[in-house]
Design a protein around this motif. Structure first.
Motif, PDB file in Angstrom:
ATOM      1  N   LEU A 285       1.943 -12.812  -7.914  1.00 45.42           N
ATOM      2  CA  LEU A 285       2.874 -13.460  -7.299  1.00 45.42           C
ATOM      3  C   LEU A 285       3.444 -12.846  -6.177  1.00 45.42           C
ATOM      4  CD1 LEU A 285       3.847 -16.656  -6.704  1.00 45.42           C
ATOM      5  CD2 LEU A 285       5.557 -15.982  -8.583  1.00 45.42           C
ATOM      6  N   LEU A 286       4.065 -11.925  -6.668  1.00 43.99           N
ATOM      7  CA  LEU A 286       5.134 -10.820  -5.446  1.00 43.99           C
ATOM      8  C   LEU A 286       4.066 -10.477  -4.448  1.00 43.99           C
ATOM      9  CD1 LEU A 286       7.466  -8.805  -8.059  1.00 43.99           C
ATOM     10  CD2 LEU A 286       8.027 -10.696  -6.584  1.00 43.99           C
ATOM     11  N   ASP A 287       2.971 -10.047  -4.735  1.00 41.43           N
ATOM     12  CA  ASP A 287       2.081  -9.625  -3.474  1.00 41.43           C
ATOM     13  C   ASP A 287       1.978 -10.780  -2.457  1.00 41.43           C
ATOM     14  OD1 ASP A 287       1.491  -7.075  -4.778  1.00 41.43           O
ATOM     15  OD2 ASP A 287      -0.320  -7.781  -5.806  1.00 41.43           O
ATOM     16  N   SER A 288       1.670 -12.035  -2.957  1.00 40.66           N
ATOM     17  CA  SER A 288       1.658 -13.196  -1.796  1.00 40.66           C
ATOM     18  C   SER A 288       2.773 -13.372  -1.396  1.00 40.66           C
ATOM     19  CB  SER A 288       1.030 -14.380  -2.723  1.00 40.66           C
ATOM     20  OG  SER A 288       2.000 -14.950  -3.637  1.00 40.66           O
ATOM     21  N   ILE A 289       4.039 -13.569  -2.175  1.00 43.28           N
ATOM     22  CA  ILE A 289       5.373 -13.826  -1.536  1.00 43.28           C
ATOM     23  C   ILE A 289       5.778 -12.759  -0.408  1.00 43.28           C
ATOM     24  CG2 ILE A 289       7.758 -13.955  -1.843  1.00 43.28           C
ATOM     25  CD1 ILE A 289       7.269 -14.889  -4.564  1.00 43.28           C
ATOM     26  N   PHE A 290       5.302 -11.468  -0.545  1.00 45.88           N
ATOM     27  CA  PHE A 290       6.004 -10.573   0.266  1.00 45.88           C
ATOM     28  C   PHE A 290       4.717 -10.178   1.344  1.00 45.88           C
ATOM     29  CE2 PHE A 290       8.925  -9.904  -3.107  1.00 45.88           C
ATOM     30  CZ  PHE A 290      10.067 -10.219  -2.213  1.00 45.88           C
ATOM     31  N   HIS A 291       3.705 -10.695   1.188  1.00 44.04           N
ATOM     32  CA  HIS A 291       2.546 -10.615   2.003  1.00 44.04           C
ATOM     33  C   HIS A 291       2.165  -8.974   1.817  1.00 44.04           C
ATOM     34  CE1 HIS A 291       1.536 -14.238   4.619  1.00 44.04           C
ATOM     35  NE2 HIS A 291       2.369 -14.549   3.537  1.00 44.04           N
TER      36      HIS A 291
END
Length: 200
Positions: free
Chosen positions: A55-61
């Motif tokens: 999820l963090l990978d997707s939020i912070f691209h």
């Protein structure tokens, strides 16, 4: 009644996500696309099981997200081009004709990279030209992609042009089984599906 075996494993009671995880994809007679979303957005669902970013990978691209998403976009475009749908990539699915919707549904199944794909009435509601296109797509799936294909279909012309092994059912009972030539010449099949006046 009965059980379903896949690679000698009983899968009868498995949930849909577990079955998909085994490499089995399917389409439905009643097309199940997500309305209000584009063709490409519908196809992205096929990558759900393959996502390895969090999820963090997707939020912070983060790099993991950007790399994976770029790869998915490339796969989507390549498959859409093969199926003949690239021009519809950004169209809202519910604005498209049923034939295009059905092709989108099949494209999504293929993007799951299955070992076997189950197609339920893949030519339902299609005109003769669209049916011929679908026959060629199914042949391509089987012969070029090497994906085993099981389909339920009432159009005998479609079946005879695609299948190497046919099981014919009437009222829930198997009345014939074999290669197209055998089935086509079976008296029970002729009477049930082709009519008594059918000329061979």
């Amino acid at each position: 009644a009965g059980t379903i075996l896949y690679k000698n494993r009983e899968i009868t009671a498995l949930s849909a996500d577990k079955i998909a995880g085994l490499g089995i994809a399917r389409t439905f007679q009643n097309i199940r696309l997500m309305t209000g979303m584009t063709v490409a957005e519908n196809l992205r669902i096929a990558f759900h099981k393959r996502n390895d970013y969090n999820l963090l990978d997707s939020i912070f691209h983060r790099k993991e997200f950007v790399t994976a998403e770029g790869s998915y976009d490339q796969e989507i475009d390549e498959m859409l081009e093969h199926i003949g749908l690239l021009a519809y990539r950004n169209e809202i699915v519910n604005d498209l004709p049923p034939g295009i919707q059905r092709k989108t549904d099949i494209t999504r199944a293929l993007l799951m990279k299955p070992e076997i794909v189950l197609l339920d009435e893949p030519t339902a509601g299609m005109n003769p030209a669209e049916t011929d296109e679908m026959v060629e797509i199914i042949k391509w799936i089987n012969e070029e992609l090497g994906i085993s294909t099981i389909l339920v279909e009432h159009d005998m012309r479609v079946i005879m042009n695609i299948c190497t092994r046919i099981i014919v059912m009437e009222q829930g009972d198997i009345i014939a089984e074999g290669q197209p030539e055998e089935v086509q010449n079976d008296e029970k099949v002729i009477e049930a599906y082709l009519g008594k006046s059918y000329s061979r």
